[in-house]
Motif scaffolding. Structure first.
Motif, PDB file in Angstrom:
ATOM      1  N   GLY A  65     -42.498 -33.586  16.479  1.00 26.48           N
ATOM      2  CA  GLY A  65     -42.863 -32.302  15.907  1.00 26.48           C
ATOM      3  C   GLY A  65     -44.325 -31.947  15.978  1.00 26.48           C
ATOM      4  O   GLY A  65     -44.717 -30.866  15.530  1.00 26.48           O
ATOM      5  N   ARG A  66     -45.170 -32.818  16.541  1.00 23.69           N
ATOM      6  CA  ARG A  66     -46.612 -32.550  16.575  1.00 23.69           C
ATOM      7  C   ARG A  66     -46.996 -31.939  17.919  1.00 23.69           C
ATOM      8  O   ARG A  66     -47.037 -32.627  18.949  1.00 23.69           O
ATOM      9  CB  ARG A  66     -47.408 -33.830  16.339  1.00 23.69           C
ATOM     10  N   PHE A  67     -47.290 -30.648  17.922  1.00 19.24           N
ATOM     11  CA  PHE A  67     -47.745 -29.972  19.129  1.00 19.24           C
ATOM     12  C   PHE A  67     -49.196 -30.369  19.380  1.00 19.24           C
ATOM     13  O   PHE A  67     -50.092 -30.066  18.584  1.00 19.24           O
ATOM     14  CB  PHE A  67     -47.608 -28.459  18.985  1.00 19.24           C
ATOM     15  N   ALA A 121     -38.750 -30.136  19.095  1.00 21.11           N
ATOM     16  CA  ALA A 121     -39.628 -29.291  18.293  1.00 21.11           C
ATOM     17  C   ALA A 121     -39.625 -27.892  18.897  1.00 21.11           C
ATOM     18  O   ALA A 121     -39.837 -27.724  20.100  1.00 21.11           O
ATOM     19  CB  ALA A 121     -41.034 -29.862  18.272  1.00 21.11           C
ATOM     20  N   ILE A 132     -42.234 -28.830  12.317  1.00 20.55           N
ATOM     21  CA  ILE A 132     -43.292 -29.056  13.297  1.00 20.55           C
ATOM     22  C   ILE A 132     -44.626 -29.236  12.585  1.00 20.55           C
ATOM     23  O   ILE A 132     -44.787 -28.908  11.409  1.00 20.55           O
ATOM     24  CB  ILE A 132     -43.387 -27.898  14.302  1.00 20.55           C
ATOM     25  N   ARG A 133     -45.601 -29.762  13.341  1.00 18.43           N
ATOM     26  CA  ARG A 133     -46.950 -29.932  12.821  1.00 18.43           C
ATOM     27  C   ARG A 133     -47.945 -29.289  13.790  1.00 18.43           C
ATOM     28  O   ARG A 133     -47.881 -29.532  14.997  1.00 18.43           O
ATOM     29  CB  ARG A 133     -47.288 -31.412  12.624  1.00 18.43           C
TER      30      ARG A 133
END
Length: 340
Positions: A78-80, A116, A154-155
């Motif tokens: 979830g970390r873009f 994500a 997401i982050r």
């Protein structure tokens, strides 16, 4: 984050109106949680009923035209962000009609490690025509166009905006971790040329910081602020405050209002910063000190108006900025750059 300071809670206000916002909140230049600001929005009421109710409500405004979306594989959790070598981002951009995107959000709620997914920063009239007219706030001018953000858990990496910002949570829960602008040296800024979010991002993952590689981040955490927002809550983020955003539910939606109170039509300060990187950064240290003094005196006016002793008709670029003066400066700058 064992061993790091716990962020300070962001101050909260209830029942804020435009007069108080302009008189107290914005001049203080501090983030403020505005609890329940949008509690009466139809979209918030739908989201509080269920994810399905929210999706049904949004589909009353949606259209069949494709909209921009980003997707990242399950392994990014979830970390873009960047690929490990930082030559590319860890997600892809594409386009999809909104309805299938919404349906995918509902389906993926039960997937253990979903992709994500996010639709980010699309003007409300373009994404959901008529949505903005059905809900709104009175803290900003009516010409400020709201932008919509949709996605799953997401982050978004710590970054800053070159605007004032009020972010309203419609669905899900969002955790905001904020850092004042003066923490820039402790946040380890990434490259300007390739960014996940427009402006440069911090290279530190605030949920799992590598303090051996980024030791000064501990000082940033000493100055961090944090709040978790529920549907209907809003957050005022002042100009250039760094913020990391974590969406904490399988279905999340946010509406934000960006605006810039600076005079319009003037030169872009961001351009001046980039030019300074090429023209000032490489000078000898003694020359940089001199130029810092000149900038403090002439630009930042740390000792008052530098042209107060001059008659108005001869102040030139030291006087009040106007369109004619700006065009003259632009012409002089173009000529100077062409010679260099």
């Amino acid at each position: 984050m064992t061993g790091l300071a716990t962020p300070s809670p962001i101050a909260e206000l209830h029942g804020i109106d435009r007069v108080r916002f302009d008189a107290e909140v914005r001049p203080a230049a501090q983030p403020v949680v505005l609890r329940g600001l949008a509690a009466d929005w139809p979209a918030v009421r739908a989201a509080r009923t269920s994810d399905e109710a929210l999706v049904d409500y949004l589909k009353t405004f949606s259209h069949a035209e494709p909209v921009g979306a980003i997707v990242g594989p399950p392994e990014i959790e979830g970390r873009f962000f960047y690929q490990p070598d930082m030559t590319a981002l860890n997600f892809t951009r594409g386009r999809s009609p909104l309805d299938p995107f919404l349906d995918r959000l509902l389906r993926d709620r039960t997937v253990p490690q979903p992709y994500a997914m996010a639709v980010q920063s699309i003007p409300a009239p373009d994404l959901l025509p008529g949505f903005a007219e059905a809900q709104g706030i009175d803290l900003v001018d009516t010409q400020v166009v709201p932008r919509l953000w949709l996605g799953n858990a997401i982050r978004v990496a710590t970054h800053y905006d070159l605007m004032e910002n009020i972010a309203v949570v419609i669905a899900g829960r969002r955790r905001f971790t904020l850092f004042p602008p003066d923490q820039v040296a402790n946040l380890y800024m990434g490259p300007y040329e390739l960014t996940p979010a427009g402006t440069p991002v911090s290279m530190v993952d605030p949920d799992s910081p590598d303090l051996e590689r980024y030791p000064r981040f501990a000082q940033a955490m000493d100055n961090a602020w944090e709040a978790t927002l529920e549907p209907g809550d809003a957050l005022y983020i002042p100009f250039h405050w760094w913020h990391a955003v974590a969406s904490l539910a399988p279905v999340n939606m946010l509406c934000n209002y960006w605006w810039d109170p600076a005079p319009q039509g003037m030169a872009n300060p961001y351009d001046a910063l980039l030019l300074a990187l090429f023209s000032l950064r490489t000078l000898p240290e003694d020359q940089r000190r001199v130029w810092r003094t000149m900038f403090d005196h002439l630009v930042f006016r740390t000792e008052g108006d530098p042209a107060a002793h001059l008659p108005h008709h001869v102040r030139g670029v030291l006087g009040e900025a106007d369109r004619d003066g700006l065009e003259q400066m632009r012409a002089a700058l173009r000529q100077s750059l062409n010679r260099s």
